[in-house]
Design a protein around this motif. Structure first.
Motif, PDB file in Angstrom:
ATOM      1  N   ALA A  48     -46.310 152.248 -55.296  1.00 46.37           N
ATOM      2  CA  ALA A  48     -46.469 153.163 -56.428  1.00 46.37           C
ATOM      3  C   ALA A  48     -47.301 154.372 -56.021  1.00 46.37           C
ATOM      4  O   ALA A  48     -46.956 155.521 -56.330  1.00 46.37           O
ATOM      5  CB  ALA A  48     -47.112 152.437 -57.607  1.00 46.37           C
ATOM      6  N   ALA A  49     -48.407 154.125 -55.313  1.00 45.77           N
ATOM      7  CA  ALA A  49     -49.276 155.220 -54.879  1.00 45.77           C
ATOM      8  C   ALA A  49     -48.583 156.082 -53.828  1.00 45.77           C
ATOM      9  O   ALA A  49     -48.710 157.318 -53.836  1.00 45.77           O
ATOM     10  CB  ALA A  49     -50.581 154.652 -54.331  1.00 45.77           C
ATOM     11  N   MET A  50     -47.825 155.444 -52.940  1.00 49.31           N
ATOM     12  CA  MET A  50     -47.134 156.190 -51.890  1.00 49.31           C
ATOM     13  C   MET A  50     -46.061 157.097 -52.478  1.00 49.31           C
ATOM     14  O   MET A  50     -45.855 158.219 -52.009  1.00 49.31           O
ATOM     15  CB  MET A  50     -46.518 155.210 -50.901  1.00 49.31           C
ATOM     16  N   PHE A 108     -53.748 161.456 -48.853  1.00 47.67           N
ATOM     17  CA  PHE A 108     -53.327 160.085 -48.588  1.00 47.67           C
ATOM     18  C   PHE A 108     -54.502 159.130 -48.759  1.00 47.67           C
ATOM     19  O   PHE A 108     -54.378 158.070 -49.377  1.00 47.67           O
ATOM     20  CB  PHE A 108     -52.757 159.967 -47.175  1.00 47.67           C
ATOM     21  N   ASP A 109     -55.654 159.485 -48.197  1.00 47.15           N
ATOM     22  CA  ASP A 109     -56.843 158.638 -48.343  1.00 47.15           C
ATOM     23  C   ASP A 109     -57.188 158.415 -49.814  1.00 47.15           C
ATOM     24  O   ASP A 109     -57.493 157.292 -50.236  1.00 47.15           O
ATOM     25  CB  ASP A 109     -58.040 159.293 -47.651  1.00 47.15           C
ATOM     26  N   GLU A 110     -57.119 159.494 -50.579  1.00 49.01           N
ATOM     27  CA  GLU A 110     -57.510 159.421 -51.982  1.00 49.01           C
ATOM     28  C   GLU A 110     -56.529 158.593 -52.802  1.00 49.01           C
ATOM     29  O   GLU A 110     -56.935 157.777 -53.643  1.00 49.01           O
ATOM     30  CB  GLU A 110     -57.614 160.828 -52.564  1.00 49.01           C
ATOM     31  N   TYR A 115     -55.118 150.843 -50.520  1.00 51.99           N
ATOM     32  CA  TYR A 115     -54.118 149.767 -50.506  1.00 51.99           C
ATOM     33  C   TYR A 115     -53.592 149.468 -49.108  1.00 51.99           C
ATOM     34  O   TYR A 115     -52.709 148.628 -48.948  1.00 51.99           O
ATOM     35  CB  TYR A 115     -52.946 150.142 -51.417  1.00 51.99           C
ATOM     36  N   VAL A 116     -54.128 150.160 -48.082  1.00 49.58           N
ATOM     37  CA  VAL A 116     -53.611 150.035 -46.713  1.00 49.58           C
ATOM     38  C   VAL A 116     -54.488 149.106 -45.892  1.00 49.58           C
ATOM     39  O   VAL A 116     -55.712 149.270 -45.847  1.00 49.58           O
ATOM     40  CB  VAL A 116     -53.537 151.422 -46.035  1.00 49.58           C
ATOM     41  N   ASP A 117     -53.842 148.146 -45.243  1.00 50.82           N
ATOM     42  CA  ASP A 117     -54.553 147.246 -44.330  1.00 50.82           C
ATOM     43  C   ASP A 117     -54.673 147.862 -42.941  1.00 50.82           C
ATOM     44  O   ASP A 117     -55.749 147.934 -42.376  1.00 50.82           O
ATOM     45  CB  ASP A 117     -53.829 145.906 -44.254  1.00 50.82           C
ATOM     46  N   HIS A 118     -53.542 148.294 -42.378  1.00 51.44           N
ATOM     47  CA  HIS A 118     -53.565 148.933 -41.065  1.00 51.44           C
ATOM     48  C   HIS A 118     -52.252 149.690 -40.864  1.00 51.44           C
ATOM     49  O   HIS A 118     -51.312 149.551 -41.662  1.00 51.44           O
ATOM     50  CB  HIS A 118     -53.767 147.908 -39.938  1.00 51.44           C
ATOM     51  N   ALA A 119     -52.219 150.483 -39.785  1.00 55.87           N
ATOM     52  CA  ALA A 119     -51.020 151.268 -39.485  1.00 55.87           C
ATOM     53  C   ALA A 119     -50.822 151.349 -37.980  1.00 55.87           C
ATOM     54  O   ALA A 119     -51.770 151.238 -37.197  1.00 55.87           O
ATOM     55  CB  ALA A 119     -51.133 152.662 -40.070  1.00 55.87           C
ATOM     56  N   HIS A 120     -49.554 151.531 -37.573  1.00 51.65           N
ATOM     57  CA  HIS A 120     -49.191 151.745 -36.173  1.00 51.65           C
ATOM     58  C   HIS A 120     -48.458 153.076 -36.065  1.00 51.65           C
ATOM     59  O   HIS A 120     -47.664 153.433 -36.948  1.00 51.65           O
ATOM     60  CB  HIS A 120     -48.286 150.630 -35.660  1.00 51.65           C
ATOM     61  N   HIS A 121     -48.711 153.796 -34.977  1.00 51.17           N
ATOM     62  CA  HIS A 121     -48.098 155.113 -34.784  1.00 51.17           C
ATOM     63  C   HIS A 121     -47.380 155.151 -33.440  1.00 51.17           C
ATOM     64  O   HIS A 121     -47.949 154.786 -32.417  1.00 51.17           O
ATOM     65  CB  HIS A 121     -49.183 156.195 -34.822  1.00 51.17           C
ATOM     66  N   GLU A 248     -37.110 156.145 -52.954  1.00 50.02           N
ATOM     67  CA  GLU A 248     -38.263 156.453 -53.802  1.00 50.02           C
ATOM     68  C   GLU A 248     -39.558 156.590 -53.007  1.00 50.02           C
ATOM     69  O   GLU A 248     -40.551 157.123 -53.540  1.00 50.02           O
ATOM     70  CB  GLU A 248     -38.437 155.381 -54.886  1.00 50.02           C
ATOM     71  N   LEU A 249     -39.579 156.171 -51.758  1.00 47.70           N
ATOM     72  CA  LEU A 249     -40.755 156.363 -50.896  1.00 47.70           C
ATOM     73  C   LEU A 249     -40.528 157.457 -49.879  1.00 47.70           C
ATOM     74  O   LEU A 249     -41.385 157.682 -49.012  1.00 47.70           O
ATOM     75  CB  LEU A 249     -41.116 155.056 -50.181  1.00 47.70           C
TER      76      LEU A 249
END
Length: 256
Positions: A48-50, A108-110, A115-121, A248-249
């Motif tokens: 929803a936030a994304m 994005f932070d705000e 709601y984010v645990d971690h990310a890979h780039h 929708e994302l």
């Protein structure tokens, strides 16, 4: 962990959706890829936030198109992949500057960061020359076989992939048989081949398998076995995941 520095861009776009048509002589080959894992039990809050964040990015004039995918078959379903294509390495510098100027990371932070645990780039490179990908490859399902590679160079495996691809282009390639090769930069080295499907029914095995096609092209199963054995060199393990495109994302750039 706050992700402002890590997610300045949070870029995204497809394996497809018309981005990788056969007319790719002048096509840049790089995609910027983020895989984001929501916190446990917060997938709905994250999406929803994304969605709101993507709408905001479009409003402030994001120059890139982002396309989002979620895994629907495979291990680790609690993640969302965002892809943006197609660029050169130098294009990343301009986009990082744009992201800072327009505040993509701060927003994005705000809106999403809690709601984010971690990310890979990763930066993915597409091998257009050895792929068969047309405007018809629009999903919404994308099956990706990923091989995890060891640290060796394994020229036999590279040569075998080239030969398998060129053999496939001469007879296997069709509207029903489309594929695209993708190699990553960042994290564990991987090689992936991706196929597009409009439905689960399309995923049923064909009457003639790819192995049977190659054996016929080479004239014997022995020759096919040797070629596939060479291709397998340097590959530690494999994984198969079916991803579904999530409009929708996703977002559309200011230029589209």
């Amino acid at each position: 962990m706050k992700l402002r520095s890590a997610l300045l861009a949070l870029v995204a776009l497809v394996f497809s959706i018309g981005a990788f048509a056969e007319n790719h002589e002048e096509q840049p080959s790089l995609s910027d890829v983020w895989i984001v894992a929501p916190k446990t039990g917060m997938f709905n809050e994250f999406t929803a936030a994304m969605s709101e964040h993507m709408e905001w990015r479009a409003e402030v004039g994001d120059s890139r198109t982002w396309m989002a995918f979620v895994p629907v078959v495979g291990d680790n379903l609690n993640r969302v992949m965002f892809r943006s294509c197609c660029y050169e390495w130098a294009d990343q510098d301009g986009y990082v500057a744009e992201a800072i100027e327009k505040g993509f990371g701060a927003n994005f932070d705000e809106m999403v960061g809690d709601y984010v645990d971690h990310a890979h780039h990763h930066i993915d490179e597409t091998d257009f020359e050895n792929s068969h990908w047309t405007d018809d490859a629009t999903g919404p399902y994308f099956g990706a076989t990923t091989w995890y590679l060891d640290a060796g160079s394994h020229p036999e495996a590279y040569a075998a992939r080239m030969k398998l691809s060129q053999l496939a282009l001469d007879g296997w390639a069709s509207d029903d048989n489309q594929w695209i090769w993708v190699m990553n930069t960042g994290g564990s080295p991987t090689l992936a081949v991706v196929s597009s499907y409009s439905s689960y029914a399309e995923m049923a095995p064909p009457e003639e398998s790819f192995y049977e096609f190659i054996a016929e092209k080479l004239g014997s199963e022995e020759a096919a076995n040797e070629l596939f054995a060479d291709f397998s060199k340097g590959k530690v393990k494999s994984d198969y995941t079916i991803w579904r495109y999530v409009p929708e994302l996703s977002s559309v750039s200011e230029d589209e």
